[in-house]
Design a protein around this motif. Sequence first.
Motif, PDB file in Angstrom:
ATOM      1  N   UNK A 387      19.840  16.997 -27.289  1.00 29.41           N
ATOM      2  CA  UNK A 387      19.950  17.856 -28.340  1.00 29.41           C
ATOM      3  C   UNK A 387      20.407  19.391 -27.790  1.00 29.41           C
ATOM      4  N   UNK A 388      19.497  19.840 -26.936  1.00 27.83           N
ATOM      5  CA  UNK A 388      19.642  21.269 -26.455  1.00 27.83           C
ATOM      6  C   UNK A 388      20.982  21.258 -25.893  1.00 27.83           C
ATOM      7  N   UNK A 389      21.256  20.496 -25.013  1.00 24.40           N
ATOM      8  CA  UNK A 389      22.554  20.678 -24.486  1.00 24.40           C
ATOM      9  C   UNK A 389      23.813  20.669 -25.202  1.00 24.40           C
ATOM     10  N   UNK A 390      23.832  19.675 -26.223  1.00 28.07           N
ATOM     11  CA  UNK A 390      25.018  19.542 -27.459  1.00 28.07           C
ATOM     12  C   UNK A 390      25.000  20.992 -28.094  1.00 28.07           C
ATOM     13  N   UNK A 391      23.799  21.347 -28.433  1.00 28.58           N
ATOM     14  CA  UNK A 391      23.723  22.678 -29.359  1.00 28.58           C
ATOM     15  C   UNK A 391      24.033  23.818 -28.731  1.00 28.58           C
ATOM     16  N   UNK A 392      23.264  24.022 -27.319  1.00 25.58           N
ATOM     17  CA  UNK A 392      23.416  25.299 -26.834  1.00 25.58           C
ATOM     18  C   UNK A 392      24.878  25.591 -26.302  1.00 25.58           C
ATOM     19  N   UNK A 393      25.169  24.457 -25.498  1.00 28.52           N
ATOM     20  CA  UNK A 393      26.374  24.630 -24.555  1.00 28.52           C
ATOM     21  C   UNK A 393      27.520  25.287 -25.061  1.00 28.52           C
ATOM     22  N   UNK A 394      28.086  24.930 -26.443  1.00 31.66           N
ATOM     23  CA  UNK A 394      29.269  25.554 -26.716  1.00 31.66           C
ATOM     24  C   UNK A 394      29.082  26.983 -27.027  1.00 31.66           C
ATOM     25  N   UNK A 395      27.874  27.116 -27.494  1.00 31.57           N
ATOM     26  CA  UNK A 395      27.628  28.781 -27.754  1.00 31.57           C
ATOM     27  C   UNK A 395      27.736  29.613 -26.374  1.00 31.57           C
ATOM     28  N   UNK A 396      27.192  29.000 -25.327  1.00 24.47           N
ATOM     29  CA  UNK A 396      27.046  29.620 -24.113  1.00 24.47           C
ATOM     30  C   UNK A 396      28.464  29.833 -23.517  1.00 24.47           C
ATOM     31  N   UNK A 397      29.466  28.890 -24.018  1.00 27.74           N
ATOM     32  CA  UNK A 397      30.931  29.225 -23.786  1.00 27.74           C
ATOM     33  C   UNK A 397      31.491  30.396 -24.423  1.00 27.74           C
ATOM     34  N   UNK A 398      31.279  30.357 -25.897  1.00 24.18           N
ATOM     35  CA  UNK A 398      31.372  31.548 -26.578  1.00 24.18           C
ATOM     36  C   UNK A 398      31.030  32.892 -25.938  1.00 24.18           C
ATOM     37  N   UNK A 399      29.917  32.748 -25.501  1.00 21.38           N
ATOM     38  CA  UNK A 399      29.239  33.980 -24.939  1.00 21.38           C
ATOM     39  C   UNK A 399      30.047  34.433 -23.731  1.00 21.38           C
TER      40      UNK A 399
END
Lengths: 637, 148
Positions: A387-399
Amino acid sequence: MIAEVGLAALWLAASLALLQFALSLLGQRIGELRTMVVPVAVAQGLLTLLSFLLLILLFVRTDTSVQLVVANSHSAKPLIYRIAGTWGNHEGSMLLWVTVLTVAGALLAIVERRLPERTMRATLGAQALLALGFFGFLLIASNPFTRLNPAPDNGQGLNPLLQDPGLAFHPPTLYLGYVGLSIAFSLAVGALVTREVGPAMAKAMRPWVLGAWVLLTIGIVAGSYWAYYELGWGGWWFWDPVENASLMPWLAATALLHSINVLAARGSLRAWTIMLAVVAFSMSMIGTFLVRSGILTSVHSFAVDPTRGSFILGLLVFYTGGALLLFALRVSSVREGARFDPVSREGALVANNLLLTVILGTVFVGTLYPVLVEAVTGEKISVGPPYFNAVTGPIVLLLAALLFIGPLLRWRRDSRPNLRRVALPAIVTVVAFAATFVWPAMHLLPRLGLAFAAGLFVASFLPLAGRNLRRTPLTIWGMVLSHLGIAIAMIGVAADSSLTRETLAAARPGETLSVGPWQVRFVGVDPVGGPNWTAIEGHLVATRGETSIRLDPQSRYFNSPPTETNESAIATRLDGQLYTVLGHRDGDRWQLRLWWKPMVTLIWLGGGFIAFGGFLALIGRIRREKFRPTVFTEARA
Amino acid sequence: MSLAPKHQRLVLVSLAVVALIGAALLAMWGLADKAAYFRTPQDVAAGRAEVGVPLRLGGMVKAGSIARAGDGVTVNFTLTDGVADVPVRFRGIVPDLFKENSGAIAEGSLGADKVFVADNILAKHDERYMPPQMGNQAAEMKTRETAK
């Protein structure tokens, strides 16, 4: 006797907190008496510190007439672990929490000279009210000085997992960070009470937020490395609720750190910054609640005690609810800030804050969802890395992508965004993405992670372009290093998640196993002993080309309390780590688990850069404030 | 493009609301897809576990059920809750406190052959660190045994 003095000091400090709160409430009506608020805050901090030092003394002496010492210590432990054992348990760690809270309050009372006196008093009043609640929790529900009669001959020892240098400073650093955020909370509440929300408050708050953020970063990075080598599982972050409990205040503090700059420099984002200050410390309290209430299970949950859980929950609801209520009542009186265009430094920082808020929100939901579901339906679920990897990973890329351009934009309005300067990191990103196809089996997220990290690595230096490096302020250097640290850590994370090689086998002495580029020969095992443990030590010789390294992982047996632990052996090379664990015996064979983890050290190296950047910025801020006349000295002149 | 301060605040507030709604939607999508459920052997026997879906299986390690495979690193054992049994296969180093008649949680998924394949085993650390879920289970088992 020592225990009684410690307890008396606590009670005295608690009554001083009450006095401090009363003084700040009465304010002008008591005339000159109101200036007492500062000495009272200092005395309260010193008394609590004394009480904590006395508890350490009891642990050092292994005073078996004190219940807490008996339950968590043993005279055979090395001195450093007897000291660290003071905060390796519920009561001691809560005393540490209150000590940090009151000492930080005392420091604030001494050093802060810029705020209007009324706001300062309101702030110290808020800090006293916070301290009161936690004093109450200590004295009523978790007294660390309770005596035990009759006294047993010796203590029961400490969980061996906690007998590690990591324990000596991981919890204190985290607590300093957690509780340092209480100052931001109190400053926000104080400014709301006196309707003085503005750049002055932001400038007073900024060093505290920076300091707390640096310590939180160090605490999280150290905790991650500790879990990595101590647990012997080869992982560095498990999305365990307790880890999330430290990540959430960090995310909120990171957002606050950025928005506070907008408020200090441009006077904008007032209400939002206040809100973040409240949320950041609330996240610290939620973390404490999650860890201390026993509703979560891990090495960190010292005691399963519903009274304590509900007590902390009560404090959490009272303080957070109270602050949010005050916010709701006063938000209309918060003045509008200066305007800015969507394409501007402010605009980028708003985007940063929104993305961090989304990560915070998803981590928060993922962490509390199982608790909620079980309370409502009785169904037990667990939310983990998928869950956490899938949900936070893309947002970290945006950041990361936002960091390509954000630090280059001008304040207020940037009519000609420096698109040409962004071209370089963009090209690096694309090239790096193409280069990752050297490893065909990689998943998309680590691939993108490596690519964006490479781009960010270049982009983070761009704010220095065209500057005279000698005259560049420390705050800029701090920002550059922190952003660079993010790039470095991202490379480590992506590499660890996709390039790690693992070998698991049962081997006879003399056998050779291979993992990644290494040939690992299992030489044999020997018994070894330590102060309060015995162990079987495996001997391994790893070779790669000309290099040959010895590794000696152990399987340790502790006698008080009886427990076995694995001591992994890790060899650090420039391009990664070889991680070895000795398992159980199976006939004439021994289980061996070997990992080759390319570039894994970059995770903590990057974390170190992030913290060091924050530290430089903090020094820069303090030096700048020192040489700039304050409101008070101007008024006097 | 320049907005009046009041409108600017409105835009910022709406952005914050959008971000929070976005976070909530993202979280709900993730949870529906990726949350692992905690199941007991009884649940599995009753068909409340789909093949290949990640879950946590908690129970007691049945006496005499632990068997090491020839490679020395694969363990087969049976988890029980006193009502039903589920065979488990695990490749790795079992935790030190993993033993017969003691509680354990297996993380993994049910295979097509009805053997639970675990990627990770969590055992009770010591007396003071028992997962609450297992605390309940131990009590339930005791009650059942006494009732017999």
